[in-house]
Design an enzyme around this catalytic site. Sequence first.
Site, short mmCIF file in Angstrom:
data_model
loop_
_atom_site.label_atom_id
_atom_site.label_comp_id
_atom_site.label_asym_id
_atom_site.label_seq_id
_atom_site.Cartn_x
_atom_site.Cartn_y
_atom_site.Cartn_z
N ASP A 108 0.84 -1.20 0.00
CA ASP A 108 0.00 0.00 0.00
C ASP A 108 0.88 1.25 0.00
OD1 ASP A 108 -3.22 0.50 0.97
OD2 ASP A 108 -1.83 2.19 1.11
N ASN A 119 -12.74 -3.01 2.83
CA ASN A 119 -13.63 -1.88 3.09
C ASN A 119 -14.65 -1.87 1.96
OD1 ASN A 119 -12.22 -0.85 5.38
ND2 ASN A 119 -10.68 0.03 4.02
N SER A 140 -11.97 3.69 -0.78
CA SER A 140 -11.62 4.85 -1.60
C SER A 140 -11.26 4.44 -3.04
CB SER A 140 -10.44 5.61 -0.98
OG SER A 140 -9.31 4.78 -0.85
N HIS A 164 -10.32 -5.07 -3.35
CA HIS A 164 -8.96 -5.37 -2.90
C HIS A 164 -8.99 -5.81 -1.44
CE1 HIS A 164 -9.82 -1.07 -2.37
NE2 HIS A 164 -9.10 -1.14 -1.26
N HIS A 175 -7.05 -6.08 2.01
CA HIS A 175 -5.92 -5.52 2.78
C HIS A 175 -5.34 -6.62 3.66
CE1 HIS A 175 -6.80 -1.06 2.32
NE2 HIS A 175 -8.01 -1.53 2.05
#
Length: 110
Positions: free
Chosen positions: A28, A83, A91, A96, A98
């Site tokens: 990231d 998320n 965002s 994806h 994490h």
Amino acid sequence: MCIFCKIAAGELTTQFLYEDDRVLAFRDLDPQAPTHILIIPRTHHADVEELAAREPETLSHLFVVAEELARVEGLTGHRTLFNTGSSAGQSVFHAHLHLLGGRPFAWPPG
Ligand code: AMP
């Protein structure tokens, strides 16, 4: 084309920690822990809900790759999460996973 589709297409200088025909992984840009890796499908799905509906095997493969990367990174504990939706902090609207580790994590999450 979305930013993660560009990464998957090799249009940016992103270094991959792992890649195969279905998924790829990279660090990231704004790490929230000593280890913060994103594992993404090559194909575009706006979020994990779409990914689960359209490519459930790729969804499970993301977790297999995350667990392997956690082992390679030498993490003793780690957190994996999606998320979903801007109210949850999403965002980038390309699904994806994490992978976070290398520090303690509080529960409940903030
Ligand atoms: P989320 O907020 O769950 O959608 O996560 C998107 C993540 O992508 C954030 O943690 C960003 O720091 C990260 N990110 C955005 N652009 C890049 C990029 N070009 N390379 C690596 N990570 C990125």
